[in-house]
Write an enzyme that holds these catalytic residues in place. Structure first.
Site, PDB file in Angstrom:
ATOM      1  N   LYS A 170      -7.919   0.621 -21.238  1.00  0.00           N
ATOM      2  CA  LYS A 170      -7.344   0.345 -20.258  1.00  0.00           C
ATOM      3  C   LYS A 170      -6.935  -1.267 -21.162  1.00  0.00           C
ATOM      4  O   LYS A 170      -5.882  -1.635 -21.113  1.00  0.00           O
ATOM      5  CB  LYS A 170      -7.047   1.233 -19.581  1.00  0.00           C
ATOM      6  CG  LYS A 170      -6.607   0.549 -18.102  1.00  0.00           C
ATOM      7  CD  LYS A 170      -4.976   0.759 -18.559  1.00  0.00           C
ATOM      8  CE  LYS A 170      -3.844   0.061 -17.203  1.00  0.00           C
ATOM      9  NZ  LYS A 170      -2.376   0.266 -17.406  1.00  0.00           N
ATOM     10  N   LYS A 241       2.834 -17.801 -46.459  1.00  0.00           N
ATOM     11  CA  LYS A 241       3.811 -18.399 -46.431  1.00  0.00           C
ATOM     12  C   LYS A 241       5.467 -18.019 -45.671  1.00  0.00           C
ATOM     13  O   LYS A 241       6.409 -19.348 -45.136  1.00  0.00           O
ATOM     14  CB  LYS A 241       4.608 -18.144 -48.415  1.00  0.00           C
ATOM     15  CG  LYS A 241       5.892 -18.836 -48.600  1.00  0.00           C
ATOM     16  CD  LYS A 241       7.697 -17.409 -48.707  1.00  0.00           C
ATOM     17  CE  LYS A 241       6.762 -15.696 -49.269  1.00  0.00           C
ATOM     18  NZ  LYS A 241       8.013 -15.208 -48.818  1.00  0.00           N
TER      19      LYS A 241
HETATM   20  P1  NAD Z   1       0.190  -0.590  -5.281  1.00  0.00           P
HETATM   21  O1  NAD Z   1      -0.636  -2.131  -4.798  1.00  0.00           O
HETATM   22  O2  NAD Z   1       1.665  -0.319  -4.965  1.00  0.00           O
HETATM   23  O3  NAD Z   1      -0.788   0.721  -4.774  1.00  0.00           O
HETATM   24  C1  NAD Z   1      -2.066   0.165  -4.059  1.00  0.00           C
HETATM   25  C2  NAD Z   1      -2.479   1.397  -2.342  1.00  0.00           C
HETATM   26  O4  NAD Z   1      -3.338   1.408  -2.237  1.00  0.00           O
HETATM   27  C3  NAD Z   1      -1.357   1.163  -1.508  1.00  0.00           C
HETATM   28  O5  NAD Z   1      -0.620   1.377  -1.458  1.00  0.00           O
HETATM   29  C4  NAD Z   1      -2.218   0.290  -0.895  1.00  0.00           C
HETATM   30  O6  NAD Z   1      -1.878   0.559   0.452  1.00  0.00           O
HETATM   31  C5  NAD Z   1      -3.428   1.265  -0.691  1.00  0.00           C
HETATM   32  N1  NAD Z   1      -4.521   0.559  -0.637  1.00  0.00           N
HETATM   33  C6  NAD Z   1      -5.410  -0.806  -0.444  1.00  0.00           C
HETATM   34  N2  NAD Z   1      -6.913  -0.594  -0.490  1.00  0.00           N
HETATM   35  C7  NAD Z   1      -6.356   0.389   0.198  1.00  0.00           C
HETATM   36  C8  NAD Z   1      -8.109   0.645   1.307  1.00  0.00           C
HETATM   37  N3  NAD Z   1      -9.332   0.346   1.594  1.00  0.00           N
HETATM   38  N4  NAD Z   1      -7.667   2.299   1.490  1.00  0.00           N
HETATM   39  C9  NAD Z   1      -6.915   3.017   1.218  1.00  0.00           C
HETATM   40  N5  NAD Z   1      -6.153   2.678  -0.007  1.00  0.00           N
HETATM   41  C10 NAD Z   1      -5.755   1.445  -0.293  1.00  0.00           C
HETATM   42  O7  NAD Z   1      -0.547  -0.681  -6.669  1.00  0.00           O
HETATM   43  P2  NAD Z   1      -0.271   0.370  -7.611  1.00  0.00           P
HETATM   44  O8  NAD Z   1       1.090  -0.133  -8.629  1.00  0.00           O
HETATM   45  O9  NAD Z   1       0.091   1.449  -7.426  1.00  0.00           O
HETATM   46  O10 NAD Z   1      -1.222   0.499  -8.884  1.00  0.00           O
HETATM   47  C11 NAD Z   1      -2.731   0.921  -8.176  1.00  0.00           C
HETATM   48  C12 NAD Z   1      -3.601   0.553  -9.475  1.00  0.00           C
HETATM   49  O11 NAD Z   1      -3.038   0.725 -11.125  1.00  0.00           O
HETATM   50  C13 NAD Z   1      -3.564  -0.017 -10.141  1.00  0.00           C
HETATM   51  O12 NAD Z   1      -5.492  -0.171 -10.015  1.00  0.00           O
HETATM   52  C14 NAD Z   1      -3.327  -1.303 -11.312  1.00  0.00           C
HETATM   53  O13 NAD Z   1      -3.124  -1.951 -11.841  1.00  0.00           O
HETATM   54  C15 NAD Z   1      -2.718   0.670 -11.720  1.00  0.00           C
HETATM   55  N6  NAD Z   1      -1.471  -0.169 -12.741  1.00  0.00           N
HETATM   56  C16 NAD Z   1      -0.405   0.311 -12.481  1.00  0.00           C
HETATM   57  C17 NAD Z   1       0.919   0.143 -12.764  1.00  0.00           C
HETATM   58  C18 NAD Z   1       2.046  -0.233 -12.479  1.00  0.00           C
HETATM   59  O14 NAD Z   1       3.127  -0.359 -13.175  1.00  0.00           O
HETATM   60  N7  NAD Z   1       2.038  -0.098 -11.093  1.00  0.00           N
HETATM   61  C19 NAD Z   1       0.741   0.969 -13.979  1.00  0.00           C
HETATM   62  C20 NAD Z   1      -0.653   1.239 -14.546  1.00  0.00           C
HETATM   63  C21 NAD Z   1      -2.060   0.912 -13.578  1.00  0.00           C
END
Ligand code: NAD
Length: 298
Positions: A170, A241
């Site tokens: 990833k 080139k």
């Molecule tokens: P987000 O911030 O929207 O969601 C994260 C969630 O985790 C939130 O609802 C938050 O309240 C919750 N959270 C945070 N700390 C917590 C805790 N200690 N206990 C319980 N809940 C907790 O993020 P996202 O966009 O959904 O991304 C999630 C993961 O997926 C990340 O690692 C991101 O890098 C990855 N990702 C995101 C995308 C995208 O397009 N958004 C795509 C692929 C991968």
């Protein structure tokens, strides 16, 4: 399957809904309780912390911002490790750190809990549609058991190797995607400043060898993986080139091209090695030398 899912954000929220749609029973948790409203409405059970979400389920999933949250939720006081039963599986869908998931894997193993890393790619739209690419690392037999469940969130569920390998894949994927955007920015600013419309440029880039995806479908499997840089499809001297003409044009129009300039230096180094009549994939070998590894399947 009975599933616990922690982290109902942009990705976790729709993934949880797709798991429910596929017939799985969900216990959900998030620090923002309101994020669970659509799931509770459809019959999911609220868990007051990660430990409770992991109790009595066969599979626990997390979709959290990054390593700090994953560590707290997996190993903290009210963490998954204190709730999951022996024989349960924990799979982290977040983009996190390979060394952290390996540490979690070792800690959970002592309690008989299996661990997989299963980061996803495909964005929020992919999460909603269930069309994510899921990259899974860990024990292959455990992967096979959860694959049907993961197919509710992604139509491309792939095994990457031992624990941590899903995350490594990833991170490599995102590195390539992020850096490519910068070269694309250089190319498009040059093209537009020099007089081509954005729409016309997009059509050209989409229709050409790059846009047709030949880098992934031919160059990597047929040239690099086989180490076959001597069967020439497009000679390095001709590519050199073309890049020189492009950077010359950029100078004419005062368009800075940091990425292209770096690439040109590597091209020149490859030429100086006497590789002009090799395929233009030959500079790949310079990076292999620097990295101390060959990217071969044979
Ligand atoms: P987000 O911030 O929207 O969601 C994260 C969630 O985790 C939130 O609802 C938050 O309240 C919750 N959270 C945070 N700390 C917590 C805790 N200690 N206990 C319980 N809940 C907790 O993020 P996202 O966009 O959904 O991304 C999630 C993961 O997926 C990340 O690692 C991101 O890098 C990855 N990702 C995101 C995308 C995208 O397009 N958004 C795509 C692929 C991968």
């Amino acid at each position: 399957m009975r599933v616990g899912l922690i982290g109902l954000g942009n990705m976790g929220g729709p993934m949880a809904l797709n798991l429910m749609k596929a017939g799985h029973t969900l216990a959900v948790h998030d620090v923002r309780e309101t994020a669970a409203a659509p799931h509770l409405e459809k019959g999911a059970k609220w868990a007051q912390n990660p430990r409770v979400a992991a109790q009595g389920v066969e599979l626990v999933l997390t979709s959290l911002p990054g390593p700090a949250e994953v560590e707290a939720v997996a190993l903290g006081t009210d963490g998954i490790i204190h709730g999951a039963g022996s024989g349960a599986i924990y799979a982290d869908l977040s983009t996190s750190s390979p060394s952290l998931i390996r540490r979690i894997h070792a800690g959970f193993k002592a309690k008989g809990i299996h661990v997989l890393d299963a980061p996803v790619s495909g964005g929020v739209i992919g999460a909603r549609r269930g069309t994510l690419q899921v990259m899974v690392g860990g024990d292959e037999e455990v992967f096979r058991r959860v694959k049907p469940v993961l197919e509710a969130i992604g139509d491309k569920v792939s095994y990457m190797g031992a624990i941590g390998c899903g995350t490594i894949a990833k991170l490599v994927h995102n590195l390539i995607g992020i850096c490519t955007r910068m070269v694309v920015a250089e190319g498009f600013t040059l093209g537009v400043k020099a007089g081509v419309s954005p729409e016309a440029l997009l059509e050209a880039v989409k229709g050409g060898a790059f846009g047709q995806g030949l880098l992934l479908t031919q160059v990597l499997p047929d040239i690099v993986f086989k180490g076959d840089f001597d069967t020439v499809r497009f000679a390095l001297r001709l590519a050199r080139k073309d890049l020189a003409l492009a950077t010359e044009l950029a100078r004419e129009y005062n368009v800075p091209m940091a990425m292209a300039a770096l690439a040109e230096e590597t091209m020149l180094e490859a030429m100086a090695r006497g590789w002009g009549d090799k395929d233009f994939a030959a500079p790949f070998m310079l990076q292999e030398e620097r990295a101390g590894v060959k990217v071969r399947t044979t």
